[in-house]
Design a protein around this motif. Sequence first.
Motif, PDB file in Angstrom:
ATOM      1  N   SER A  37       0.830  -1.210   0.000  1.00 33.12           N
ATOM      2  CA  SER A  37       0.000   0.000   0.000  1.00 33.12           C
ATOM      3  C   SER A  37       0.863   1.258   0.000  1.00 33.12           C
ATOM      4  O   SER A  37       1.541   1.577   0.980  1.00 33.12           O
ATOM      5  CB  SER A  37      -0.921   0.003   1.231  1.00 33.12           C
ATOM      6  OG  SER A  37      -1.587   1.245   1.325  1.00 33.12           O
ATOM      7  N   LEU A  38       0.820   1.993  -1.110  1.00 30.09           N
ATOM      8  CA  LEU A  38       1.534   3.268  -1.187  1.00 30.09           C
ATOM      9  C   LEU A  38       0.879   4.299  -0.278  1.00 30.09           C
ATOM     10  O   LEU A  38       1.549   5.176   0.272  1.00 30.09           O
ATOM     11  CB  LEU A  38       1.536   3.777  -2.632  1.00 30.09           C
ATOM     12  CG  LEU A  38       2.227   5.115  -2.879  1.00 30.09           C
ATOM     13  CD1 LEU A  38       3.697   5.037  -2.486  1.00 30.09           C
ATOM     14  CD2 LEU A  38       2.079   5.517  -4.348  1.00 30.09           C
ATOM     15  N   ALA A  39      -0.443   4.175  -0.104  1.00 26.79           N
ATOM     16  CA  ALA A  39      -1.156   5.110   0.762  1.00 26.79           C
ATOM     17  C   ALA A  39      -0.659   5.004   2.204  1.00 26.79           C
ATOM     18  O   ALA A  39      -0.465   6.017   2.884  1.00 26.79           O
ATOM     19  CB  ALA A  39      -2.656   4.851   0.701  1.00 26.79           C
ATOM     20  N   LEU A  40      -0.462   3.778   2.673  1.00 28.35           N
ATOM     21  CA  LEU A  40       0.045   3.587   4.035  1.00 28.35           C
ATOM     22  C   LEU A  40       1.471   4.110   4.178  1.00 28.35           C
ATOM     23  O   LEU A  40       1.816   4.745   5.175  1.00 28.35           O
ATOM     24  CB  LEU A  40       0.003   2.104   4.414  1.00 28.35           C
ATOM     25  CG  LEU A  40      -1.335   1.544   4.902  1.00 28.35           C
ATOM     26  CD1 LEU A  40      -1.196   0.063   5.236  1.00 28.35           C
ATOM     27  CD2 LEU A  40      -1.829   2.310   6.117  1.00 28.35           C
ATOM     28  N   THR A 120      -4.997  -1.123   9.429  1.00 21.67           N
ATOM     29  CA  THR A 120      -3.824  -0.356   9.878  1.00 21.67           C
ATOM     30  C   THR A 120      -4.118   1.137   9.883  1.00 21.67           C
ATOM     31  O   THR A 120      -3.747   1.862  10.820  1.00 21.67           O
ATOM     32  CB  THR A 120      -2.618  -0.638   8.961  1.00 21.67           C
ATOM     33  OG1 THR A 120      -2.388  -2.043   8.897  1.00 21.67           O
ATOM     34  CG2 THR A 120      -1.375   0.069   9.481  1.00 21.67           C
ATOM     35  N   ALA A 121      -4.797   1.605   8.841  1.00 23.47           N
ATOM     36  CA  ALA A 121      -5.139   3.023   8.764  1.00 23.47           C
ATOM     37  C   ALA A 121      -6.118   3.410   9.868  1.00 23.47           C
ATOM     38  O   ALA A 121      -6.076   4.539  10.376  1.00 23.47           O
ATOM     39  CB  ALA A 121      -5.730   3.354   7.397  1.00 23.47           C
ATOM     40  N   SER A 169      -5.364   9.535   7.327  1.00 23.75           N
ATOM     41  CA  SER A 169      -5.650   8.171   7.787  1.00 23.75           C
ATOM     42  C   SER A 169      -7.097   7.799   7.481  1.00 23.75           C
ATOM     43  O   SER A 169      -7.400   6.667   7.081  1.00 23.75           O
ATOM     44  CB  SER A 169      -5.383   8.053   9.293  1.00 23.75           C
ATOM     45  OG  SER A 169      -4.020   8.274   9.582  1.00 23.75           O
ATOM     46  N   LEU A 170      -8.000   8.769   7.657  1.00 25.21           N
ATOM     47  CA  LEU A 170      -9.406   8.526   7.328  1.00 25.21           C
ATOM     48  C   LEU A 170      -9.572   8.238   5.838  1.00 25.21           C
ATOM     49  O   LEU A 170     -10.342   7.352   5.449  1.00 25.21           O
ATOM     50  CB  LEU A 170     -10.239   9.748   7.720  1.00 25.21           C
ATOM     51  CG  LEU A 170     -11.731   9.691   7.356  1.00 25.21           C
ATOM     52  CD1 LEU A 170     -12.411   8.508   8.037  1.00 25.21           C
ATOM     53  CD2 LEU A 170     -12.418  11.001   7.724  1.00 25.21           C
ATOM     54  N   VAL A 187     -10.751   5.918  -4.866  1.00 28.65           N
ATOM     55  CA  VAL A 187     -11.457   6.684  -3.844  1.00 28.65           C
ATOM     56  C   VAL A 187     -10.499   7.329  -2.858  1.00 28.65           C
ATOM     57  O   VAL A 187     -10.603   8.513  -2.529  1.00 28.65           O
ATOM     58  CB  VAL A 187     -12.471   5.795  -3.098  1.00 28.65           C
ATOM     59  CG1 VAL A 187     -13.065   6.547  -1.916  1.00 28.65           C
ATOM     60  CG2 VAL A 187     -13.572   5.346  -4.042  1.00 28.65           C
ATOM     61  N   ASP A 188      -9.519   6.550  -2.351  1.00 33.26           N
ATOM     62  CA  ASP A 188      -8.598   7.118  -1.354  1.00 33.26           C
ATOM     63  C   ASP A 188      -7.753   8.227  -1.956  1.00 33.26           C
ATOM     64  O   ASP A 188      -7.415   9.206  -1.287  1.00 33.26           O
ATOM     65  CB  ASP A 188      -7.720   6.027  -0.737  1.00 33.26           C
ATOM     66  CG  ASP A 188      -6.787   5.392  -1.741  1.00 33.26           C
ATOM     67  OD1 ASP A 188      -5.719   4.914  -1.325  1.00 33.26           O
ATOM     68  OD2 ASP A 188      -7.133   5.362  -2.938  1.00 33.26           O
ATOM     69  N   SER A 189      -7.430   8.119  -3.252  1.00 30.04           N
ATOM     70  CA  SER A 189      -6.647   9.160  -3.910  1.00 30.04           C
ATOM     71  C   SER A 189      -7.453  10.450  -4.032  1.00 30.04           C
ATOM     72  O   SER A 189      -6.926  11.552  -3.829  1.00 30.04           O
ATOM     73  CB  SER A 189      -6.209   8.694  -5.303  1.00 30.04           C
ATOM     74  OG  SER A 189      -5.411   7.538  -5.211  1.00 30.04           O
ATOM     75  N   SER A 190      -8.742  10.315  -4.358  1.00 30.06           N
ATOM     76  CA  SER A 190      -9.605  11.489  -4.484  1.00 30.06           C
ATOM     77  C   SER A 190      -9.756  12.206  -3.140  1.00 30.06           C
ATOM     78  O   SER A 190      -9.674  13.442  -3.058  1.00 30.06           O
ATOM     79  CB  SER A 190     -10.985  11.077  -5.014  1.00 30.06           C
ATOM     80  OG  SER A 190     -10.865  10.467  -6.281  1.00 30.06           O
TER      81      SER A 190
END
Length: 317
Positions: A37-40, A120-121, A169-170, A187-190
């Motif tokens: 996960s790049l977001a994490l 995790t988030a 994190s949200l 969605v998380d990117s937006s």
Amino acid sequence: MNVLKHLSPDQRRVALVIALNIAIVIIESTVGVISGSLALLSDAWHNLSDVLALVVTAIALGLGKRPASATMTYGYVRSEMMATFINAGFLSLLMIWVAAEALNRLIHPMPVDGWLTMITAAIALIVNSASAVILGGHLHHPHHEDETPHHDLNVRAAFWHMASDALLSLAVVLGGGAMILWGVPWVDSSLSLLFAGVILMASGKLIAQSFASLMDKSDPERIAGFSSIITAHPSVMEVHDLHLIHPATHQHYFSAHIVLDENLQLKEIEMIIERLRHDLAHAGATHILLQPETLKYRDNGHNHCNGHTEHHHGHTE
């Protein structure tokens, strides 16, 4: 524990938040590598930057309470604004990076482990929210007279760091849920892009305020108010060479030259200055310097006491 006893309430709060965020950095980095996960990983790096910023904040809080010395005659009063500028500037750069990464992920979505990412988030969200509450509660409810009031820019900058972490994190939690339910990794990117814009606006205000303070920007309205207080005194014939700086949230350093009758005795001049200092302090000035002068220095276009004019003509002080 002995070290904590010597810390101020502000510093203890910041130290607790630092410890919590170090834990989050370790957890998110580890799981981010495992889940892909790049977001994490992005959230972990953002938390790491906040840890560094909070260390700067803790140092600034300690320096701000140090007394003046022979070499630092004003003490470390500017440490608050310097830390605020660094924190807010660093946060703005990170948000620009987050926005760029979010755009890249919208163009090139990457599949990740949704469940692992979301859980995790969610843990990071709880910790970051708690961190924001620890700092944000202080901003609105000081418990002791010696604590910094709610509009301390330095603590406010740290609060926005924590708030930004919670929002990111949200976004990762919602993105993980969306990937699990609908298979839509965008969605998380937006959401990250939206939150980055909001945080950029908030940090931008902090940058503007702290930069204005560091550059000794004056408040014309407040100067005019101080000037009217001085000229309202019957013994003051004129006031000129007014300066007002704002080195810290609660500090307003004011200086001015006042023209008085040259026949006044020293005791009378002292009484006039004491009265003016009392009135100016009541109006908000915290450090006041008044220089009494005679008609010789009256502002008539070639003021002899204008230090800037002397400098431009090649004189040194």
